[in-house]
Scaffold this motif. Structure first.
Motif, short mmCIF file in Angstrom:
data_model
loop_
_atom_site.label_atom_id
_atom_site.label_comp_id
_atom_site.label_asym_id
_atom_site.label_seq_id
_atom_site.Cartn_x
_atom_site.Cartn_y
_atom_site.Cartn_z
N UNK A 17 38.59 44.70 54.44
CA UNK A 17 39.69 44.38 53.54
C UNK A 17 39.15 43.36 52.54
N UNK A 18 39.40 43.62 51.25
CA UNK A 18 38.93 42.71 50.20
C UNK A 18 40.13 42.02 49.56
N UNK A 19 40.19 40.72 49.74
CA UNK A 19 41.21 39.91 49.09
C UNK A 19 40.67 39.39 47.77
N UNK A 20 41.56 39.05 46.82
CA UNK A 20 41.11 38.59 45.49
C UNK A 20 40.21 37.36 45.59
N UNK A 21 39.30 37.19 44.63
CA UNK A 21 38.38 36.04 44.66
C UNK A 21 39.11 34.71 44.52
N UNK A 22 38.47 33.66 44.99
CA UNK A 22 38.97 32.32 44.75
C UNK A 22 38.84 31.98 43.27
N UNK A 23 39.56 31.00 42.83
CA UNK A 23 39.54 30.61 41.43
C UNK A 23 38.12 30.23 41.01
#
Length: 477
Positions: free
Chosen positions: A286-292
């Motif tokens: 599962x790929x969650x959005x990148x950190x800022x």
């Protein structure tokens, strides 16, 4: 739902819809001698009768080489229908005629029963990519070459027990290539090349113990010592789409991951049944959005419990197959296929899922075979725990159907095969025609035509109207 469907469809495209799996050839030979008595027989000795026995170098070389089976193939394939796919307000995508694969591949198989009860087996491949191949411009390989070890294991058998240790696969489902139970080994998606099932299902380091009872029953247990996950599509391949975000591998430093499972199987007259339980990790990250401030997506893993049941029933030339899987605590919305679409939606819920695969295999005659299979899955209680107004991407029944037909002609030297596959909603349709011709004991030639049709709701719409033609020349010894 669309993203999980893509994962399932592409598995079948690369595995089930490929050409028929090439049979392994046994290189050993046996010689039988008639020792009947003849009163007029000549008992004088030929001068060279013992020459081979004392030629140790020749004998050793022949015995060592007989343990290997080698296949060398040259393959070329590509998309031949120049067209443009219209996405409406999202624009359009040009699909020109292009060569996608132009490569030489060497497959090596080694099998040696070096002692009573002991067996060593290994397979692997080595590839050379010509300039027209999309892999030739990949920065992850060196000098247009690549290699991979498939299975490599040591087996010891004694009485009713068998132990295997090394890289290998575990296949539990009755439905070949379309089973809800075949989720143990991870799979690599690359392109639409003509490949064997071993090239798509990746091996993992396992310890497997098989026990065969006296009542036509058996147990098979495994421990996966290093679970791995589906790799992202290779940059430049037909399945790769640059989203501007990197999809890194999971960082397992400092963590110990293990998988384990057991299958019980019993045979009756004309049928088999099986029960299985396994503790696994989902093969798809599962790929969650990148950190800022980062371009690296955050891969996440998820462990779950699999309970399964399988059965088959033979009725004359007809074989009925059935698989049932219950998955406890799978990660909802974790079905984004890497590199093809958006990342997972921001929901982190564990759900239960039930799935089934059922179908038939029918031997029309000694030359013709037909198989039909349907796979259907559903997440149970999809709305539980969701915020108001939010839904899962797969809250309904999803799955696919598969039809395969093969016909051996010219005493088996010519094989015609066709594969038809689509999703249950009718949003995509895949058709493949294959023709394999055996020239002699060493040379063979195979060809394939692939056509894909898909409508906008299906993730396969990016391959809509694609027409691919490929050919492979193979030398085996």
């Amino acid at each position: 739902m669309r993203l999980l469907l893509l994962l399932s469809c592409l598995d079948l495209v690369l595995v089930c819809n490929a050409r028929a799996v090439e049979a392994q050839q046994d290189q050993s030979s046996q010689t039988e001698t008639d020792a009947s008595y003849d009163p007029d027989a000549e008992f004088s000795f030929d001068d060279d009768i013992f020459a081979v026995a004392f030629d140790e170098e020749s004998t050793a070389e022949k015995s060592w080489f007989d343990d290997f089976t080698i296949r060398i193939s040259q393959q070329i394939s590509g998309q031949v229908n120049s067209h443009r796919i219209d996405f409406g307000a999202l624009g359009s995508l040009s699909k020109p005629t292009t060569v996608e694969n132009n490569r030489v591949q060497i497959n090596i198989r080694y099998q040696n029963a070096f002692a009573p009860g002991w067996l060593l087996q290994g397979t692997g491949w080595y590839r050379l990519y010509w300039d027209q191949d999309y892999m030739a411009g990949n920065t992850e390989i060196d000098s247009h070459t690549e290699s991979q070890i498939n299975d490599l294991f040591l087996q010891y058998s004694s009485g009713a027990h068998s132990f295997r240790f090394g890289n290998q696969t575990v296949v539990w489902g009755e439905m070949i290539g379309n089973s809800v139970l075949d989720v143990i080994n991870h799979i690599e998606f690359r392109d639409f090349t003509i490949i064997d099932i071993e090239d798509a299902r990746l091996n993992q380091p396992m310890l497997i113990w098989d026990y065969y009872g006296s009542d036509n029953s058996s147990f098979s247990s495994f421990i996966n010592l290093y679970p791995e996950f589906n790799p992202a599509p290779v940059r430049g391949s037909p399945l790769f789409f640059d989203t501007g975000i990197n999809l890194p591998d999971y960082n397992r430093s400092g963590k110990v991951l293990l998988e384990a499972g057991t299958q019980w199987k019993k045979s009756f007259a004309g049928s088999d049944i099986g029960l299985m339980v396994a503790y696994l990790y989902e093969n798809q990250l599962r790929y969650d959005p990148p950190d800022s401030g980062s371009v690296d997506a955050r891969p996440a893993i998820n462990d779950f419990l699999l309970l399964g049941f399988s059965a088959n029933r033979a009725i004359g030339r007809l074989l009925l197959n059935f698989d049932l899987a219950f998955s406890h605590n799978i990660l909802a919305n974790s079905f984004a296929f890497p590199g093809t679409s958006t990342l997972a939606a921001p929901v982190n819920l564990r759900k239960d899922q039930i799935g089934t695969s059922f179908g038939l295999e029918y031997s029309i005659d000694n030359e013709q075979d037909l198989s039909v299979g349907i796979q259907a899955q559903k997440i149970l209680d999809p709305d539980a725990g969701l915020p108001t107004g939010q839904t899962l991407v797969s809250d309904e029944i999803f799955g696919n159907w598969l039809i395969r037909y093969s016909n051996n002609l010219r005493n088996g030297d010519l094989l015609f095969s066709t594969t038809l596959q689509g999703d249950l909603e009718g949003d995509s349709f895949f058709a493949a025609l294959g023709l394999d011709y055996t020239l002699n004991d060493n040379w063979s030639l195979s060809s394939q035509i692939i056509s894909i049709t898909a409508s906008a709701p299906s993730p396969l719409v990016i391959f809509d109207q694609d027409l691919r033609i490929g050919a492979t020349l193979t030398f085996s010894f």
